[in-house]
Design an enzyme around this catalytic site. Sequence first.
Site, PDB file in Angstrom:
ATOM      1  N   THR A   1      35.733  38.697  37.023  1.00 50.54           N
ATOM      2  CA  THR A   1      36.847  38.077  36.519  1.00 50.54           C
ATOM      3  C   THR A   1      36.702  36.936  35.628  1.00 50.54           C
ATOM      4  OG1 THR A   1      38.293  38.942  38.499  1.00 50.54           O
ATOM      5  CG2 THR A   1      39.051  36.982  37.605  1.00 50.54           C
TER       6      THR A   1
ATOM      7  N   ASN B   1      38.391  36.334  50.689  1.00 50.56           N
ATOM      8  CA  ASN B   1      39.910  36.585  50.643  1.00 50.56           C
ATOM      9  C   ASN B   1      40.106  36.852  52.352  1.00 50.56           C
ATOM     10  OD1 ASN B   1      40.639  36.481  48.038  1.00 50.56           O
ATOM     11  ND2 ASN B   1      39.862  38.462  47.530  1.00 50.56           N
TER      12      ASN B   1
ATOM     13  N   GLY C   1      25.652  39.897  37.832  1.00 50.81           N
ATOM     14  CA  GLY C   1      26.729  39.311  37.522  1.00 50.81           C
ATOM     15  C   GLY C   1      26.570  38.068  36.451  1.00 50.81           C
TER      16      GLY C   1
ATOM     17  N   HIS D   1      38.143  49.901  42.523  1.00 52.67           N
ATOM     18  CA  HIS D   1      37.743  48.731  43.543  1.00 52.67           C
ATOM     19  C   HIS D   1      38.411  48.631  44.926  1.00 52.67           C
ATOM     20  CE1 HIS D   1      36.777  44.525  44.234  1.00 52.67           C
ATOM     21  NE2 HIS D   1      37.160  43.923  43.428  1.00 52.67           N
TER      22      HIS D   1
ATOM     23  N   TYR E   1      40.739  42.978  48.298  1.00 48.17           N
ATOM     24  CA  TYR E   1      41.816  43.586  47.741  1.00 48.17           C
ATOM     25  C   TYR E   1      42.609  44.853  48.478  1.00 48.17           C
ATOM     26  CZ  TYR E   1      40.317  39.751  44.721  1.00 48.17           C
ATOM     27  OH  TYR E   1      39.912  38.624  44.353  1.00 48.17           O
TER      28      TYR E   1
ATOM     29  N   ASN F   1      36.083  43.335  48.374  1.00 49.31           N
ATOM     30  CA  ASN F   1      36.399  41.954  48.456  1.00 49.31           C
ATOM     31  C   ASN F   1      37.710  41.575  48.736  1.00 49.31           C
ATOM     32  OD1 ASN F   1      33.592  41.905  47.373  1.00 49.31           O
ATOM     33  ND2 ASN F   1      34.221  41.697  45.169  1.00 49.31           N
TER      34      ASN F   1
ATOM     35  N   ARG G   1      33.521  50.791  44.659  1.00 46.58           N
ATOM     36  CA  ARG G   1      33.033  49.697  44.802  1.00 46.58           C
ATOM     37  C   ARG G   1      33.384  49.214  46.565  1.00 46.58           C
ATOM     38  NH1 ARG G   1      32.362  43.526  42.851  1.00 46.58           N
ATOM     39  NH2 ARG G   1      30.099  43.601  42.733  1.00 46.58           N
TER      40      ARG G   1
ATOM     41  N   GLN H   1      37.224  48.717  35.892  1.00 50.07           N
ATOM     42  CA  GLN H   1      37.317  48.685  37.431  1.00 50.07           C
ATOM     43  C   GLN H   1      38.871  48.314  37.639  1.00 50.07           C
ATOM     44  OE1 GLN H   1      36.687  44.957  39.715  1.00 50.07           O
ATOM     45  NE2 GLN H   1      35.319  46.160  40.912  1.00 50.07           N
TER      46      GLN H   1
HETATM   47  C1  PHB Z   1      37.879  36.597  41.850  1.00 45.96           C
HETATM   48  O1  PHB Z   1      38.809  36.341  40.848  1.00 45.96           O
HETATM   49  O2  PHB Z   1      37.465  35.556  42.334  1.00 45.96           O
HETATM   50  C2  PHB Z   1      37.291  37.769  41.963  1.00 45.96           C
HETATM   51  C3  PHB Z   1      37.914  39.033  41.769  1.00 45.96           C
HETATM   52  C4  PHB Z   1      37.631  40.171  42.142  1.00 45.96           C
HETATM   53  C5  PHB Z   1      36.619  40.399  42.897  1.00 45.96           C
HETATM   54  C6  PHB Z   1      35.984  39.067  43.432  1.00 45.96           C
HETATM   55  C7  PHB Z   1      36.157  37.827  43.019  1.00 45.96           C
HETATM   56  O3  PHB Z   1      36.291  41.296  43.192  1.00 45.96           O
END
Ligand code: PHB
Length: 355
Positions: free
Chosen positions: A27, A235, A314, A176, A181, A179, A227, A100
């Site tokens: 992001t 989160n 990353g 996705h 979401y 993480n 993923r 993604q």
């Molecule tokens: C973030 O914006 O911090 C973020 C977004 C997507 C992810 C992980 C972190 O999968």
Amino acid sequence: MSEIDLFSPVTIGDLKLSNRMVMAPMTRNRAAEGCVPQDINATYYAQRASAGLIITEASQVSEEGIGYPATPGIHNEEQVAGWKKITSAVHNNDGKIFIQLWFCGRISHPDLLPGNQTPVAPSAIQPEGEAITFEGMKPFVMPRALETSEMADIVQQYKKAAQMAKDAGFDGIEVHAANGYLLDQFLRDGSNVRTDEYGGSPENRMRMLNEVLDAVSEVWPENVGVRLSPENSFNSMSDSEPKAHFSYFIEQLNRRKLAYLHVLEGDMMTQSRTLDYRALRDLYDGIYIANCGYDLERGQSSIADGDSDLVAYGVPFLANPDLVHRFKNGLPLNEADQATFYGGDETGYTDYPFA
Ligand code: PHB
């Protein structure tokens, strides 16, 4: 030990990649007004096209899926036009690029959502922490639990976004489900206490992901990746039995002809890594992408030992557009500037020097 290394070609889905270094989704909050990708984003991705595969930053499948300011969308024609510039620029540099697809669910805020609606989630469980809004940080709110009858519409949002990704010239899509979401909120029992067919057993908690994968695979029979992040607490996420549950989810994914499984191996928050990822990897019959703080040496040994087929980087790719060249030639790396990770202009985005 094998002869294969990070610089060996590999086939995923129907694509031949020139190496096994993946640019991880990151992001960057640099989309234009209306969540439209812009020229500077094309420059950024094109600079990094020597990655075997680029996976874009997470991109919302609908207006309702947003969770942060200035993240790109893939749900209207203006956004498709913006993404076309990116896919052409990457292809002109002989790169490959997946988008993604995400839906943030409870990791959002009414300030960001159409009509200031309440964020949705599998269950009304409020995450700890704060959302990033246009007016700064605000505490996450209590999400609204989705009605069973609403699931089909969200699945269709993914399908429509998958079609728009095709129209925009992408080589494939990554769903996705990591993480914290929406799809991960369904998978893990710390965020899903539903009593209908979308909650309870692992089979039920995986139903939403399965329905999304069925729908997007109609658009993309070959090039769909997924993923997962089995033990990431980012989160406000938790699960009572990550080993058992993710073993089940991963075994179920074998029923599909996915391009790959992409796993965030560990906890972004604590850097701890308690699961046996080799064991999880061995449950999966297809291509496996490892991610989580890998460097050149650990990436090489992961591939050589068969712990992964590709490695996603990353921050190293963020700060080194020519990361493949630098790794290949043992060159020093640029230092990443944390202050410019999110939002802003070309500074800390397209101005990292090539070796
Ligand atoms: C973030 O914006 O911090 C973020 C977004 C997507 C992810 C992980 C972190 O999968």
